[in-house]
Design a protein around this motif. Structure first.
Motif, PDB file in Angstrom:
ATOM      1  N   GLY A 146       0.805  -1.203   0.000  1.00 53.52           N
ATOM      2  CA  GLY A 146       0.000   0.000   0.000  1.00 53.52           C
ATOM      3  C   GLY A 146       0.838   1.253   0.000  1.00 53.52           C
ATOM      4  N   TRP A 147       2.052   1.165   0.619  1.00 52.74           N
ATOM      5  CA  TRP A 147       2.907   2.355   0.672  1.00 52.74           C
ATOM      6  C   TRP A 147       3.750   2.500  -0.584  1.00 52.74           C
ATOM      7  CZ3 TRP A 147       5.348   0.997   6.028  1.00 52.74           C
ATOM      8  CH2 TRP A 147       4.367   1.126   7.005  1.00 52.74           C
ATOM      9  N   LEU A 148       3.858   1.426  -1.358  1.00 53.87           N
ATOM     10  CA  LEU A 148       4.942   1.343  -2.320  1.00 53.87           C
ATOM     11  C   LEU A 148       4.495   1.373  -3.772  1.00 53.87           C
ATOM     12  CD1 LEU A 148       6.698  -1.550  -0.432  1.00 53.87           C
ATOM     13  CD2 LEU A 148       7.107   0.872  -0.174  1.00 53.87           C
ATOM     14  N   LEU A 184       4.992   9.067   5.674  1.00 54.17           N
ATOM     15  CA  LEU A 184       4.288   7.802   5.471  1.00 54.17           C
ATOM     16  C   LEU A 184       2.822   7.922   5.879  1.00 54.17           C
ATOM     17  CD1 LEU A 184       6.921   5.200   6.748  1.00 54.17           C
ATOM     18  CD2 LEU A 184       6.183   5.569   4.394  1.00 54.17           C
ATOM     19  N   MET A 185       2.579   8.596   6.997  1.00 48.36           N
ATOM     20  CA  MET A 185       1.194   8.750   7.443  1.00 48.36           C
ATOM     21  C   MET A 185       0.378   9.608   6.486  1.00 48.36           C
ATOM     22  SD  MET A 185       1.415   9.006  11.617  1.00 48.36           S
ATOM     23  CE  MET A 185       2.438  10.471  11.612  1.00 48.36           C
ATOM     24  N   PHE A 222      -1.394   7.513   3.810  1.00 46.55           N
ATOM     25  CA  PHE A 222      -2.278   6.426   4.206  1.00 46.55           C
ATOM     26  C   PHE A 222      -3.468   6.297   3.243  1.00 46.55           C
ATOM     27  CE2 PHE A 222      -1.079   6.363   8.997  1.00 46.55           C
ATOM     28  CZ  PHE A 222       0.038   5.614   8.675  1.00 46.55           C
ATOM     29  N   ALA A 223      -4.162   7.402   3.031  1.00 45.73           N
ATOM     30  CA  ALA A 223      -5.362   7.362   2.191  1.00 45.73           C
ATOM     31  C   ALA A 223      -5.011   7.106   0.723  1.00 45.73           C
ATOM     32  CB  ALA A 223      -6.142   8.665   2.328  1.00 45.73           C
ATOM     33  N   LYS A 224      -3.936   7.717   0.272  1.00 47.18           N
ATOM     34  CA  LYS A 224      -3.554   7.596  -1.138  1.00 47.18           C
ATOM     35  C   LYS A 224      -3.179   6.177  -1.509  1.00 47.18           C
ATOM     36  CE  LYS A 224      -0.277   9.452  -4.528  1.00 47.18           C
ATOM     37  NZ  LYS A 224       0.830  10.411  -4.762  1.00 47.18           N
ATOM     38  N   TYR A 225      -2.431   5.507  -0.607  1.00 49.50           N
ATOM     39  CA  TYR A 225      -1.928   4.174  -0.927  1.00 49.50           C
ATOM     40  C   TYR A 225      -2.711   3.057  -0.245  1.00 49.50           C
ATOM     41  CZ  TYR A 225       1.992   6.863  -2.694  1.00 49.50           C
ATOM     42  OH  TYR A 225       2.762   7.758  -3.379  1.00 49.50           O
ATOM     43  N   GLY A 226      -3.788   3.384   0.441  1.00 45.96           N
ATOM     44  CA  GLY A 226      -4.639   2.357   1.023  1.00 45.96           C
ATOM     45  C   GLY A 226      -3.953   1.497   2.060  1.00 45.96           C
ATOM     46  N   THR A 227      -3.232   2.121   2.967  1.00 46.29           N
ATOM     47  CA  THR A 227      -2.520   1.379   3.999  1.00 46.29           C
ATOM     48  C   THR A 227      -3.493   0.724   4.964  1.00 46.29           C
ATOM     49  OG1 THR A 227      -0.734   2.994   3.851  1.00 46.29           O
ATOM     50  CG2 THR A 227      -0.741   1.585   5.779  1.00 46.29           C
ATOM     51  N   LEU A 253       1.894   2.741  13.130  1.00 47.15           N
ATOM     52  CA  LEU A 253       2.813   3.797  12.702  1.00 47.15           C
ATOM     53  C   LEU A 253       2.573   5.097  13.476  1.00 47.15           C
ATOM     54  CD1 LEU A 253       3.115   3.298   8.853  1.00 47.15           C
ATOM     55  CD2 LEU A 253       4.924   3.149  10.544  1.00 47.15           C
ATOM     56  N   ARG A 254       1.327   5.385  13.786  1.00 44.41           N
ATOM     57  CA  ARG A 254       1.056   6.578  14.593  1.00 44.41           C
ATOM     58  C   ARG A 254       1.715   6.443  15.973  1.00 44.41           C
ATOM     59  NH1 ARG A 254      -4.336   5.912  12.474  1.00 44.41           N
ATOM     60  NH2 ARG A 254      -4.741   7.420  10.798  1.00 44.41           N
ATOM     61  N   ASP A 255       1.662   5.256  16.525  1.00 41.03           N
ATOM     62  CA  ASP A 255       2.290   5.020  17.828  1.00 41.03           C
ATOM     63  C   ASP A 255       3.800   5.191  17.733  1.00 41.03           C
ATOM     64  OD1 ASP A 255       2.145   3.957  20.671  1.00 41.03           O
ATOM     65  OD2 ASP A 255       3.449   2.447  19.765  1.00 41.03           O
TER      66      ASP A 255
END
Length: 379
Positions: free
Chosen positions: A17-19, A248-249, A252-257, A265-267
């Protein structure tokens, strides 16, 4: 993306999703895997996973490539420690890694960063560990290549030890089944968690330094300087990581994480921010401690100079007294010496009042000198 011989297409469900690539991938280096004999000592661990479970543990990179091709929905996780140039070039040829990322992984000494090359994410992290015996911070460097169906870690230095990360992920197959991005999260989490003992160790050093400063330890300035240098390195390791995680955060929406990875990741980002703030506080505190130490050293030097001046003044007063009494006693000695010379022809030699006159002369001279020295506060 360039065509790779004998490589099966990645499953859409496993694509990161990120890549997802923003553009075409770069041309791989010309080195062929067949011409790059693997160095087994550099391969810490290599495994092929499917559905979050290890299905193969190849001992060489060539075996890893072959077994990964045989797993349509598999993922390879390759861990390397100071790999050879031929190993990295074989990986570049197999996974279409960008030459610039390979160059960075070879040279090391990179600052933390996150870059995208086609469908591959290249991450550089600076890990840290606190050495209790030496009371210093040791930094390591980690390069991570994250693709749709592979994750490669290239470690330079003792930190971080990814054995525990691999074991943790293998014990939670549901998380590992989320793909390479889940492994990247686990590595980020391990690196950031490794900062906590360093912060605790540095805090202890800070407390000891404050005690040494007010105790007047002459070696404390050097220790403050060395710790300040370590905090500069620590700051360089943590500050860029804050921006990397927020980047990276933001995708999230763009790459559907996956939502679970988003929470993780927020933590991690919260912990990094907290650590970065602590490091900034350490640097500021060390600057203030160094200023206080310089002030205390200056005060101590002034006190020593004042003590030396007072001792010199007292010594001068004693010298004045000794010199005054020496001059007073020298006057009768001089008169007596003159009249004690064995010359037959001398004035007043046979004078009846010569002796009383000499005594009187001695008394007058001594009294005059005493009065003069007394008025000048020499006596």
């Amino acid at each position: 993306m360039s065509e790779r011989p004998n490589r099966r297409p990645s499953s859409p469900s496993r694509r990161s999703g990120w890549l997802r690539p923003p553009g075409p991938a770069a041309t791989p280096p010309p080195t062929s895997p067949s011409t790059a004999p693997p160095d087994r000592e550099s391969v810490i661990d290599s495994a092929v996973y499917r559905d979050g479970r290890r299905v193969a543990s190849p001992t060489t990179l060539a075996d890893t490539f072959r077994l990964l091709r045989q797993q349509p929905d598999g993922m390879a996780w390759i861990g390397l420690h100071r790999p050879t140039e031929s190993q990295l070039h074989s990986l570049a040829a197999e996974f279409d890694l960008h030459p610039l990322s390979i160059e960075d992984a070879l040279e090391a000494h990179q600052r933390p960063k996150l870059e995208r090359y086609g469908d591959t994410l290249f991450v550089v992290l600076r890990a840290a560990r606190y050495l209790d015996a030496l009371e210093e911070v040791d930094f390591g460097e980690l390069h991570i290549f994250v693709g749709p169906d592979f994750l490669i870690t290239v470690r330079h230095g003792a930190a971080p030890d990814l054995t525990a990360v691999r074991r943790r992920m293998e014990e939670t197959p549901d998380l590992l089944s989320l793909g390479p991005e889940a492994v990247l999260y686990a590595i980020l989490d391990a690196v950031v968690d490794g900062y906590a003992p360093v912060v605790a160790g540095v805090q202890t050093d800070m407390d000891e330094i404050e005690t040494e400063v007010f105790r007047g330890d002459p070696e404390v300035s050097r220790r403050i300087y060395e710790l300040s240098r370590e905090m500069v390195e620590f700051q360089r390791a943590t500050r860029p990581l804050v921006g990397m995680l927020h980047g990276l955060m933001a995708g999230f929406a763009k790459y559907g994480t996956d939502e679970e990875l988003q929470r993780y990741l927020r933590d991690v980002a919260d912990h990094v921010t907290h650590t970065s703030e602590r490091v900034d506080g350490f640097r500021q505190a060390l600057t203030e401690i160094l200023t206080v130490n310089a002030t205390l050293v200056s005060q101590q030097q002034n006190a020593e100079m004042r003590a030396l001046a007072e001792a010199g003044f007292e010594q001068n007063e004693e010298i004045k007294k000794i010199s005054s009494w020496a001059a007073i006693l020298f006057a009768p000695t001089l008169v007596g010496t003159i009249y004690g010379m064995n010359f037959e022809t001398m004035p007043e030699l046979h004078w009846a009042a010569g002796y009383p006159f000499a005594i009187l002369l001695m008394a007058v001279v001594c009294t005059s000198l005493y009065v003069i020295f007394r008025k000048r506060d020499w006596l």
